[in-house]
Scaffold this motif. Structure first.
Motif, PDB file in Angstrom:
ATOM      1  N   ASP A  67       0.814  -1.227   0.000  1.00 38.58           N
ATOM      2  CA  ASP A  67       0.000   0.000   0.000  1.00 38.58           C
ATOM      3  C   ASP A  67       0.844   1.271   0.000  1.00 38.58           C
ATOM      4  O   ASP A  67       0.441   2.297   0.561  1.00 38.58           O
ATOM      5  N   ALA A  68       2.003   1.218  -0.622  1.00 42.04           N
ATOM      6  CA  ALA A  68       2.935   2.351  -0.578  1.00 42.04           C
ATOM      7  C   ALA A  68       3.070   3.085  -1.904  1.00 42.04           C
ATOM      8  O   ALA A  68       3.851   4.022  -2.016  1.00 42.04           O
ATOM      9  N   GLY A  69       2.293   2.687  -2.912  1.00 41.39           N
ATOM     10  CA  GLY A  69       2.441   3.272  -4.234  1.00 41.39           C
ATOM     11  C   GLY A  69       1.943   4.703  -4.336  1.00 41.39           C
ATOM     12  O   GLY A  69       1.246   5.216  -3.447  1.00 41.39           O
ATOM     13  N   ASP A  70       2.298   5.358  -5.439  1.00 39.09           N
ATOM     14  CA  ASP A  70       1.886   6.744  -5.674  1.00 39.09           C
ATOM     15  C   ASP A  70       0.370   6.848  -5.806  1.00 39.09           C
ATOM     16  O   ASP A  70      -0.290   5.981  -6.389  1.00 39.09           O
ATOM     17  N   ILE A  71      -0.172   7.940  -5.280  1.00 42.61           N
ATOM     18  CA  ILE A  71      -1.612   8.176  -5.296  1.00 42.61           C
ATOM     19  C   ILE A  71      -2.044   8.800  -6.621  1.00 42.61           C
ATOM     20  O   ILE A  71      -1.402   9.731  -7.126  1.00 42.61           O
ATOM     21  N   ILE A  72      -3.149   8.304  -7.161  1.00 40.26           N
ATOM     22  CA  ILE A  72      -3.763   8.918  -8.348  1.00 40.26           C
ATOM     23  C   ILE A  72      -4.899   9.846  -7.910  1.00 40.26           C
ATOM     24  O   ILE A  72      -4.941  11.015  -8.281  1.00 40.26           O
ATOM     25  N   LEU A  73      -5.807   9.319  -7.098  1.00 39.15           N
ATOM     26  CA  LEU A  73      -6.942  10.100  -6.617  1.00 39.15           C
ATOM     27  C   LEU A  73      -7.305   9.670  -5.202  1.00 39.15           C
ATOM     28  O   LEU A  73      -7.102   8.513  -4.818  1.00 39.15           O
ATOM     29  N   GLN A  74      -7.889  10.597  -4.432  1.00 37.12           N
ATOM     30  CA  GLN A  74      -8.440  10.292  -3.112  1.00 37.12           C
ATOM     31  C   GLN A  74      -9.776  11.014  -2.944  1.00 37.12           C
ATOM     32  O   GLN A  74      -9.992  12.067  -3.527  1.00 37.12           O
ATOM     33  N   LYS A  75     -10.631  10.428  -2.148  1.00 35.99           N
ATOM     34  CA  LYS A  75     -11.922  11.047  -1.827  1.00 35.99           C
ATOM     35  C   LYS A  75     -12.210  10.830  -0.349  1.00 35.99           C
ATOM     36  O   LYS A  75     -12.103   9.712   0.151  1.00 35.99           O
ATOM     37  N   THR A  76     -12.579  11.909   0.344  1.00 39.50           N
ATOM     38  CA  THR A  76     -12.815  11.863   1.787  1.00 39.50           C
ATOM     39  C   THR A  76     -14.304  11.778   2.088  1.00 39.50           C
ATOM     40  O   THR A  76     -15.137  12.326   1.363  1.00 39.50           O
ATOM     41  N   THR A  77     -14.635  11.103   3.191  1.00 35.23           N
ATOM     42  CA  THR A  77     -16.010  11.065   3.672  1.00 35.23           C
ATOM     43  C   THR A  77     -15.998  11.051   5.195  1.00 35.23           C
ATOM     44  O   THR A  77     -15.076  10.512   5.810  1.00 35.23           O
ATOM     45  N   ALA A  78     -17.017  11.654   5.809  1.00 34.18           N
ATOM     46  CA  ALA A  78     -17.115  11.660   7.269  1.00 34.18           C
ATOM     47  C   ALA A  78     -17.578  10.295   7.763  1.00 34.18           C
ATOM     48  O   ALA A  78     -18.363   9.604   7.099  1.00 34.18           O
ATOM     49  N   ILE A  79     -17.081   9.885   8.927  1.00 36.86           N
ATOM     50  CA  ILE A  79     -17.572   8.669   9.580  1.00 36.86           C
ATOM     51  C   ILE A  79     -18.733   9.081  10.476  1.00 36.86           C
ATOM     52  O   ILE A  79     -18.582   9.931  11.351  1.00 36.86           O
ATOM     53  N   ARG A  80     -19.886   8.521  10.249  1.00 35.37           N
ATOM     54  CA  ARG A  80     -21.078   8.900  11.002  1.00 35.37           C
ATOM     55  C   ARG A  80     -20.980   8.443  12.453  1.00 35.37           C
ATOM     56  O   ARG A  80     -20.321   7.460  12.762  1.00 35.37           O
ATOM     57  N   GLU A  81     -21.655   9.167  13.314  1.00 30.77           N
ATOM     58  CA  GLU A  81     -21.491   8.982  14.760  1.00 30.77           C
ATOM     59  C   GLU A  81     -21.760   7.557  15.225  1.00 30.77           C
ATOM     60  O   GLU A  81     -21.072   7.048  16.105  1.00 30.77           O
ATOM     61  N   THR A  82     -22.774   6.915  14.668  1.00 28.81           N
ATOM     62  CA  THR A  82     -23.130   5.565  15.111  1.00 28.81           C
ATOM     63  C   THR A  82     -22.812   4.505  14.055  1.00 28.81           C
ATOM     64  O   THR A  82     -23.212   3.355  14.202  1.00 28.81           O
ATOM     65  N   GLU A  83     -22.069   4.856  13.029  1.00 34.10           N
ATOM     66  CA  GLU A  83     -21.784   3.944  11.921  1.00 34.10           C
ATOM     67  C   GLU A  83     -20.820   2.847  12.341  1.00 34.10           C
ATOM     68  O   GLU A  83     -19.793   3.113  12.966  1.00 34.10           O
ATOM     69  N   ASN A  84     -21.161   1.601  12.000  1.00 33.64           N
ATOM     70  CA  ASN A  84     -20.240   0.508  12.308  1.00 33.64           C
ATOM     71  C   ASN A  84     -19.414   0.151  11.072  1.00 33.64           C
ATOM     72  O   ASN A  84     -19.636   0.680   9.975  1.00 33.64           O
ATOM     73  N   ALA A  85     -18.457  -0.740  11.253  1.00 35.89           N
ATOM     74  CA  ALA A  85     -17.520  -1.055  10.179  1.00 35.89           C
ATOM     75  C   ALA A  85     -18.206  -1.683   8.974  1.00 35.89           C
ATOM     76  O   ALA A  85     -17.811  -1.443   7.831  1.00 35.89           O
ATOM     77  N   GLN A  86     -19.233  -2.474   9.212  1.00 34.09           N
ATOM     78  CA  GLN A  86     -19.948  -3.099   8.103  1.00 34.09           C
ATOM     79  C   GLN A  86     -20.676  -2.049   7.270  1.00 34.09           C
ATOM     80  O   GLN A  86     -20.632  -2.079   6.030  1.00 34.09           O
ATOM     81  N   GLU A  87     -21.314  -1.109   7.925  1.00 28.02           N
ATOM     82  CA  GLU A  87     -22.032  -0.046   7.222  1.00 28.02           C
ATOM     83  C   GLU A  87     -21.062   0.861   6.469  1.00 28.02           C
ATOM     84  O   GLU A  87     -21.318   1.262   5.325  1.00 28.02           O
ATOM     85  N   LEU A  88     -19.940   1.172   7.103  1.00 32.73           N
ATOM     86  CA  LEU A  88     -18.947   2.027   6.462  1.00 32.73           C
ATOM     87  C   LEU A  88     -18.314   1.322   5.260  1.00 32.73           C
ATOM     88  O   LEU A  88     -18.033   1.956   4.235  1.00 32.73           O
ATOM     89  N   THR A  89     -18.112   0.023   5.374  1.00 30.56           N
ATOM     90  CA  THR A  89     -17.569  -0.744   4.254  1.00 30.56           C
ATOM     91  C   THR A  89     -18.463  -0.624   3.030  1.00 30.56           C
ATOM     92  O   THR A  89     -17.988  -0.442   1.904  1.00 30.56           O
ATOM     93  N   GLU A  90     -19.770  -0.711   3.235  1.00 32.13           N
ATOM     94  CA  GLU A  90     -20.717  -0.612   2.118  1.00 32.13           C
ATOM     95  C   GLU A  90     -20.636   0.759   1.459  1.00 32.13           C
ATOM     96  O   GLU A  90     -20.666   0.869   0.223  1.00 32.13           O
ATOM     97  N   ARG A  91     -20.511   1.799   2.257  1.00 31.53           N
ATOM     98  CA  ARG A  91     -20.423   3.148   1.692  1.00 31.53           C
ATOM     99  C   ARG A  91     -19.107   3.351   0.944  1.00 31.53           C
ATOM    100  O   ARG A  91     -19.071   3.935  -0.140  1.00 31.53           O
ATOM    101  N   LEU A  92     -18.011   2.874   1.533  1.00 28.59           N
ATOM    102  CA  LEU A  92     -16.713   3.058   0.898  1.00 28.59           C
ATOM    103  C   LEU A  92     -16.582   2.222  -0.375  1.00 28.59           C
ATOM    104  O   LEU A  92     -15.852   2.595  -1.296  1.00 28.59           O
ATOM    105  N   ALA A  93     -17.281   1.095  -0.434  1.00 26.22           N
ATOM    106  CA  ALA A  93     -17.263   0.288  -1.659  1.00 26.22           C
ATOM    107  C   ALA A  93     -17.825   1.093  -2.831  1.00 26.22           C
ATOM    108  O   ALA A  93     -17.254   1.107  -3.933  1.00 26.22           O
ATOM    109  N   GLU A  94     -18.942   1.768  -2.595  1.00 26.08           N
ATOM    110  CA  GLU A  94     -19.562   2.575  -3.647  1.00 26.08           C
ATOM    111  C   GLU A  94     -18.709   3.800  -3.965  1.00 26.08           C
ATOM    112  O   GLU A  94     -18.554   4.183  -5.130  1.00 26.08           O
ATOM    113  N   LEU A  95     -18.159   4.425  -2.923  1.00 27.91           N
ATOM    114  CA  LEU A  95     -17.302   5.585  -3.136  1.00 27.91           C
ATOM    115  C   LEU A  95     -16.054   5.183  -3.910  1.00 27.91           C
ATOM    116  O   LEU A  95     -15.619   5.885  -4.840  1.00 27.91           O
TER     117      LEU A  95
END
Length: 306
Positions: A143-171
């Motif tokens: 995971d050390a290669g050069d970056i092409i693009l990045q996109k940031t998103t807020a972690i919701r207050e009650t969001e768990n890892a499974q829910e966040l995984t689903e959102r990040l998959a689409e993002l």
């Protein structure tokens, strides 16, 4: 573009689907071998394989990727680009260097933070308020290669890892689509990572499950949310029986009860004192040998007097 895709879990399906929808030629799909699951040990196909077969894509499941046969297979497919998303195997440089446009990865963190196996979980476990996805060129170092693009998103207050995984998959799928377009048009940039800022997200283990009620309510909430769906946070302060916790809420009310003491139990849930003098409300749990249920439902058959 002619793309060889490599991925295994549900997280990777969104990226493959987007590449298909964008009209790219998927010359092959590499994924992990089918694995036995549940009590019957029935062989289960990885989610990426299931999706690929519905689209008539050629699926390959090599046991090893560091051998001459796999390298020969990759070269015979003649990809312009290799796209990797949670494949689960470390690729040798000979494979990474095969395509004309190189090999890129969809990683679920804002690199260089959280390189490694469980970036989504560790972002929540560490109480981060934001995370994101990185599309990067793959390199010999993890995971050390050069970056092409990045996109940031807020972690919701009650969001768990499974829910966040689903959102990040689409993002990740959205950002991947943009990155491939930029590669095709010769507009993709290469931004080196600041290696001195790198952090690592190690694999999760069962030893991380047991809750220490001397910690703050927020820290324990992060532990519960960060360990969903596995290995799950667990505690034995309710009837002395070890059980998994699936949903909690930082109640906010102060208490002078000792850490780990139950201070309230009713329709709203089970409230337990934490080390910072605040309460954590358990909303959903699973007793050993039982089903996952709301704390209120559990109390109907297992009342607690406070």
């Amino acid at each position: 573009m002619r793309i060889l895709f490599m991925g295994t879990p549900e997280f990777a399906v969104a990226s493959l689907r987007r590449l298909v929808e964008d009209g790219h030629e998927i010359c092959g799909v590499f994924t992990q071998p089918d694995k036995p699951k549940n009590r019957g040990h029935k062989l289960m196909q990885p989610p990426v394989k299931e999706y690929a077969l519905t689209k008539g894509l050629a699926v390959y499941q090599p046991l090893q990727v560091r051998d001459a046969d796999t390298l020969e297979l990759v070269q015979s497919l003649s990809p312009d680009l290799i796209v990797v998303a949670a494949y689960g195997k470390v690729l040798p440089e000979e494979i990474l260097d095969t395509p004309q446009y190189g090999s890129i990865n969809v990683h679920s963190s804002l690199l260089p933070k959280y390189r490694g196996a469980a970036p989504i979980n560790w972002a929540i476990l560490n109480g981060e308020t934001e995370t994101g996805v990185s599309i990067m060129y793959m390199a010999k170092e993890l995971d050390a290669g050069d970056i092409i693009l990045q996109k940031t998103t807020a972690i919701r207050e009650t969001e768990n890892a499974q829910e966040l995984t689903e959102r990040l998959a689409e993002l990740g799928a959205q950002v991947l689509s943009q990155a491939v377009t930029e590669l095709t048009e010769g507009k993709a940039v290469r931004t080196p990572q600041a290696a001195e800022k790198a952090t690592y997200a190690a694999m999760l283990s069962r030893e991380m499950s047991t809750i220490d009620w001397n910690r703050s309510a927020h820290e324990i909430s992060c532990q519960v949310r960060g360990l969903i769906p596995w290995p799950c946070a667990s505690t034995d302060v309710i009837h002395g029986e070890m059980m998994k916790l699936y949903a909690v809420l930082e109640a906010g009310e102060a208490t002078d009860a000792a850490p780990g003491e139950i201070v309230a139990a009713g329709k709203q849930g089970i409230e337990i004192a934490c080390g910072d003098g605040k309460r954590l409300r358990i909303l959903e749990l699973q007793a050993q040998g039982g089903k996952r249920m709301s704390a209120a439902a559990y109390l109907l058959g297992h009342p607690i007097q406070c």
